[in-house]
Scaffold this motif. Structure first.
Motif, PDB file in Angstrom:
ATOM      1  N   TRP A 182      33.378  24.826  53.276  1.00 49.54           N
ATOM      2  CA  TRP A 182      33.495  23.443  52.844  1.00 49.54           C
ATOM      3  C   TRP A 182      33.944  23.335  51.396  1.00 49.54           C
ATOM      4  N   MET A 183      33.654  24.365  50.564  1.00 58.80           N
ATOM      5  CA  MET A 183      34.126  24.308  49.184  1.00 58.80           C
ATOM      6  C   MET A 183      35.641  24.461  49.116  1.00 58.80           C
ATOM      7  N   GLU A 184      36.204  25.391  49.909  1.00 57.08           N
ATOM      8  CA  GLU A 184      37.656  25.552  49.916  1.00 57.08           C
ATOM      9  C   GLU A 184      38.331  24.290  50.451  1.00 57.08           C
ATOM     10  N   ARG A 185      37.750  23.701  51.466  1.00 60.97           N
ATOM     11  CA  ARG A 185      38.309  22.459  51.978  1.00 60.97           C
ATOM     12  C   ARG A 185      38.213  21.331  50.943  1.00 60.97           C
ATOM     13  N   THR A 186      37.107  21.323  50.211  1.00 64.69           N
ATOM     14  CA  THR A 186      36.950  20.320  49.161  1.00 64.69           C
ATOM     15  C   THR A 186      38.017  20.491  48.094  1.00 64.69           C
ATOM     16  N   PHE A 187      38.245  21.758  47.650  1.00 61.41           N
ATOM     17  CA  PHE A 187      39.294  22.008  46.664  1.00 61.41           C
ATOM     18  C   PHE A 187      40.652  21.560  47.198  1.00 61.41           C
ATOM     19  N   GLY A 188      40.909  21.848  48.483  1.00 60.97           N
ATOM     20  CA  GLY A 188      42.180  21.451  49.081  1.00 60.97           C
ATOM     21  C   GLY A 188      42.346  19.942  49.095  1.00 60.97           C
ATOM     22  N   ILE A 189      41.285  19.234  49.479  1.00 62.29           N
ATOM     23  CA  ILE A 189      41.334  17.767  49.516  1.00 62.29           C
ATOM     24  C   ILE A 189      41.546  17.203  48.114  1.00 62.29           C
ATOM     25  N   LEU A 190      40.841  17.767  47.123  1.00 57.41           N
ATOM     26  CA  LEU A 190      40.971  17.284  45.752  1.00 57.41           C
ATOM     27  C   LEU A 190      42.404  17.442  45.244  1.00 57.41           C
ATOM     28  N   LEU A 191      42.996  18.618  45.467  1.00 55.01           N
ATOM     29  CA  LEU A 191      44.373  18.839  45.018  1.00 55.01           C
ATOM     30  C   LEU A 191      45.332  17.880  45.722  1.00 55.01           C
ATOM     31  N   THR A 192      45.111  17.665  47.021  1.00 55.84           N
ATOM     32  CA  THR A 192      45.965  16.733  47.759  1.00 55.84           C
ATOM     33  C   THR A 192      45.828  15.315  47.203  1.00 55.84           C
ATOM     34  N   LEU A 193      44.600  14.904  46.915  1.00 58.25           N
ATOM     35  CA  LEU A 193      44.371  13.572  46.347  1.00 58.25           C
ATOM     36  C   LEU A 193      44.978  13.439  44.961  1.00 58.25           C
ATOM     37  N   PHE A 194      44.891  14.506  44.147  1.00 59.18           N
ATOM     38  CA  PHE A 194      45.546  14.480  42.842  1.00 59.18           C
ATOM     39  C   PHE A 194      47.045  14.221  43.021  1.00 59.18           C
ATOM     40  N   GLY A 195      47.647  14.937  43.963  1.00 61.27           N
ATOM     41  CA  GLY A 195      49.074  14.790  44.203  1.00 61.27           C
ATOM     42  C   GLY A 195      49.437  13.400  44.700  1.00 61.27           C
ATOM     43  N   ILE A 196      48.664  12.889  45.648  1.00 62.92           N
ATOM     44  CA  ILE A 196      48.924  11.544  46.172  1.00 62.92           C
ATOM     45  C   ILE A 196      48.769  10.499  45.071  1.00 62.92           C
TER      46      ILE A 196
END
Length: 207
Positions: A182-196
């Motif tokens: 869940w931490m790796e998924r959280t990092f992935g979601i955060l980076l995606t949200l930063f980009g969006i």
């Protein structure tokens, strides 16, 4: 003296405020080990050095006055962060990859992640521009401005190296292994949200 203190204060704030750089360093350090985290931090420092160099060369003035050019840079950065975030989310798993278990994350790969994350980050661009277009003056000697650039690069790099050292301590790593998926998924979601977030503000933003 006022310029120097302002540069130091800006460097501290930019370094410690969580963003794409922090997420990538933390992820690589926890997954790939201490060396991967340090190399990611050095990659971020190298990219920031690029921002500093073009700001010193005057190219930053052109970027700061061209909303089209700046928005193109923002879209490129947004696309990269979204790609990185989606990749990180899709490859998340409960187990460490076999190659990471045996030799950690390849140092050059970690360096590349850090470099491109910062190089395509509009906040890093604005950091360099704010120092050399707003904090310094035409009377500031070139060697002094170069010194400011060195402070910025070394300060940000050292901060992320410190983050790496703390988060690769054994108790922290053991806790991470238990929460890896869940931490790796959280990092992935955060980076995606930063980009969006960057992409959505492109149409109206300018330096």
């Amino acid at each position: 003296m006022v310029e120097l203190l302002t540069v130091i204060a800006l460097t501290i704030v930019v370094a410690i405020v969580p963003g794409p750089d922090f997420a990538v360093v933390l992820r690589n350090a926890l997954v790939g080990g201490r060396l991967a985290g340090i190399m990611t931090a050095l990659g971020i420092g190298l990219a920031l050095g690029v921002h500093v160099t073009y700001a010193l060369a005057g190219i930053g003035l052109v970027v700061s006055q061209s909303i089209l050019l700046f928005n193109v840079m923002k879209l490129i950065g947004a696309a990269y962060l979204i790609f990185l975030g989606v990749t990180m989310y899709r490859t998340a798993s409960r187990e460490m990859p076999a190659d990471v278990k045996t030799m950690g994350m390849p140092p050059l790969k970690a360096l590349r992640w850090g470099f491109f994350t910062n190089a395509t980050n509009p906040k890093a661009t604005m950091f360099a521009l704010s120092v050399f277009l707003q904090v310094t003056s035409p009377q500031t000697p070139l060697w002094t401005q170069i010194g400011y650039g060195a402070i910025m690069v070394s300060g940000v790099s050292l901060w992320f190296i410190l983050v790496t050292m703390v988060f690769t301590l054994d108790p922290v790593k053991r806790q991470f292994i238990r929460m890896k998926l869940w931490m790796e998924r959280t990092f992935g979601i955060l980076l995606t949200l930063f980009g969006i977030g960057i992409a959505l503000t492109t149409h109206s933003s300018r330096p």
